[in-house]
Design an enzyme around this catalytic site. Structure first.
Site: not given
Ligand SMILES: Nc1ncnc2c1ncn2[C@@H]1O[C@H](COP(=O)(O)OP(=O)(O)OP(=O)(O)O)[C@@H](O)[C@H]1O
Ligand SMILES: [Mg+2]
Length: 551
Positions: A66, A99-100, A395
């Site tokens: 996260d 957040t990332t 989340d």
């Molecule tokens: N099955 C999937 N196929 C394609 N992209 C995906 C899939 N699952 C998640 N994503 C993408 O991954 C990204 C989110 O990644 P992640 O959850 O690691 O980071 P975040 O949501 O930006 O931050 P955090 O969850 O750490 O607060 C988004 O752009 C989302 O669309």
């Molecule tokens: Mg996320």
């Protein structure tokens, strides 16, 4: 030291030890510091993102994916880097996910701004261009967003699954997303034409042990407290619960008082009187029909004894926030004066039970009728697994809440960013001069999301980006990256949806933070004051502040 020559005399303006950097040098230092932060969490983006292990000053280990948690644990020093941490924190507070992405995007905006500044574009021109592009990007996002039904369970489940996909819980995402959707839907309430929901009404309690699949949703509240007296029942069916925030004790006087006792009878009379008062408290509770008492303050030993005799189950020193949730779950009212207690104030639950979970005893207030507060008890192999599971559930709850409150989604996998980027780039063509450069830079920066997802998925980021771009040119607006299969795909077909609110907030906070950093051309830092004024807070201090802890 900052000094000026006034009338031939050197006058000291700032204190000794103050450091100052100006202009390009200051800007570059700030941008570099911010980029280090963005770079450090880039590899954790997406379902194929890696986790980070962080060890704090006390040697405690956190393993997380996260963004907000990683940055929070990093204990960043540089002021510009701290602003990046704030980006993640704001994103987390506002929408709970993304957040990332927000931090990675801020980093990319700064990288591209640096390139423009190096080409002699003035930073304020960059800021103006970014602001204009940012505003348009938000409108474009809203335009491409898909409207859904706030109560569409299947859609909510999809959104929750995407939020969990990148986390440790990915294996159990079906189960956990179901749980998250049910929890939020339970506490959501109609408000005007839409819904409102507060994730604060969902109590997430964790206890290491068991497996992640032992995580359960409880239609009520689970308290990390045991029943106060061994003689009390461990389970009460058809519970009628008195919620009290007054102490069930004889109050101590605030000032010292002396009692002169001349003979043993007086002593006995005094103690009898005290006992009578305590007995009356229990009688009062029992007279309302209550068979459970949950108290925010202490419960005297004698009161416990009398309660046990009357088969009343009691729990003491419950947190104020838990009391409020209990009131919402059971429909009871919290009373601060025992004399006011009436049967109408009692909360209702199917049963209240003390159960052993791992090595600890916990009290479950379960089977509440249409509770407006519920609990999730998170289980998992080790403490660190449970901690990260709790964050992933947070989340998931947040994204479900986001969609219930604002029922609009976009496809993930960088598809939404790629589409907005394409449309912005088309708009940039109509601009001229340096304004166009900054506008274009913003559009290009958005593509860092699909690029990073591709990179983390083991794909060639440039090739992947070109493929995504060409698909968007051909009006496939949800073309993006599928890091799991390692190819470019239509993310709407893969049912990878994210709340619009998460994307909007990420653009807003990334844009604002980047512009703020770019506007700085002077950093004046006072010399560090010596440590030692206040010792770092130990766990004891924080426990005291929260006013919990069983005595
Ligand atoms: N099955 C999937 N196929 C394609 N992209 C995906 C899939 N699952 C998640 N994503 C993408 O991954 C990204 C989110 O990644 P992640 O959850 O690691 O980071 P975040 O949501 O930006 O931050 P955090 O969850 O750490 O607060 C988004 O752009 C989302 O669309
Ligand atoms: Mg996320």
């Amino acid at each position: 030291m900052l000094s000026a020559n006034i009338g031939g005399q050197t006058t000291i303006i700032l204190k000794e030890g103050t450091s100052r950097s100006q202009g390009r040098e200051a800007q570059r230092a700030n941008i570099t510091a911010a980029l280090v932060i963005a770079e450090s969490i880039r590899s954790s983006l997406g379902p194929k993102g890696m986790d980070k292990m962080l060890v704090d000053g006390f040697g405690d280990v956190t393993i997380s994916n996260d963004g907000a948690t990683i940055l929070d644990e990093m204990d960043v020093q540089h002021p510009a880097a701290k602003m990046m941490v704030e980006v993640a924190k704001t994103q987390d507070d506002e929408v709970g996910d993304g957040t990332t992405s927000a931090v990675v995007l801020t980093g990319e905006l700064l990288t591209r701004a640096q390139a423009l500044i190096d080409k002699d574009v003035h930073p304020t021109m960059v800021v103006d261009g970014y602001n204009a592009a940012g505003e348009l990007a938000l409108r474009l996002l809203e335009k491409i967003a898909i409207k859904v039904k706030a109560t569409d369970k299947a859609m909510l489940r999809k959104v929750a699954k995407v939020a969990i996909a990148s986390k440790l819980l990915a294996e159990n995402k079906e189960y956990i997303s179901d749980l998250a959707v049910n929890a939020v839907m339970q506490v959501a309430e109609k408000s005007g034409t839409g819904y409102k929901a507060d994730v604060e009404d969902i109590k997430v309690e964790k206890k290491p042990g068991g497996a992640l699949t032992d995580t359960v949703l409880i239609q009520g509240i689970v308290l990390d407290k045991e029943v106060v007296h061994p003689g009390m029942p461990k389970r009460v069916e058809n519970a009628k619960i008195a919620l009290l925030n007054c102490a069930l004790e004889v109050e101590k006087t605030e000032f010292d008082a002396k009692l002169n006792i001349q003979n043993p009878d007086q002593m006995k009379g005094f103690l009898d009187e005290e006992q009578k008062i305590l007995q009356q408290m229990v009688d009062k509770i029992a007279s309302t029909g209550a068979n459970v008492a949950i108290c925010e303050k202490g419960v005297d030993d004698i009161v416990q004894h009398f309660m046990a005799k009357k088969n009343i189950l009691a729990v003491r020193r419950v947190k104020q926030s838990d009391m409020e949730k209990l009131a919402k779950a059971t429909g009871g009212r919290i009373l601060s004066n025992l004399d006011d207690l009436k049967s109408g104030h009692l909360g209702v639950a199917k049963f209240v039970e003390e159960r052993k979970v791992s090595d600890d005893k916990m009290t479950f207030v379960e089977g509440c009728k249409d509770p407006k507060a519920v609990s999730i008890l998170v289980r998992g192999g080790t403490e660190r697994v449970v901690d990260e599971a709790e964050r992933a559930i947070h989340d998931a709850l947040c994204v479900v809440r986001n969609v219930i409150v604002d029922p609009r989604v976009v496809a993930g996998g960088g598809a939404a960013e790629a589409e907005v980027s394409r449309q912005l780039r088309a708009r940039a063509q109509k601009l001229s001069g340096k304004e166009q450069l900054a506008f274009q830079a913003y559009a290009d920066a958005l593509e860092i999301i699909p690029m990073t997802l591709a990179e983390n998925g083991g794909m060639d980021p440039i090739d992947a980006l070109m493929e995504v771009r060409s698909k968007h040119q051909a009006r496939q607006i949800w073309a993006g990256i599928d890091p799991i299969k390692g190819k470019v795909a239509d993310l709407s077909r893969l049912e990878v949806y994210e709340p619009l609110a998460v994307k909007v907030q990420a653009l807003k906070s990334a844009g604002e933070a980047a512009c703020m950093i770019l506007r700085i051309d002077d950093v004046i830092a006072a010399s560090k004051t010596k440590e030692g004024g206040g010792a770092p807070k130990g766990p004891e201090d924080s426990a005291k502040e929260e006013g919990e802890g069983d005595f």
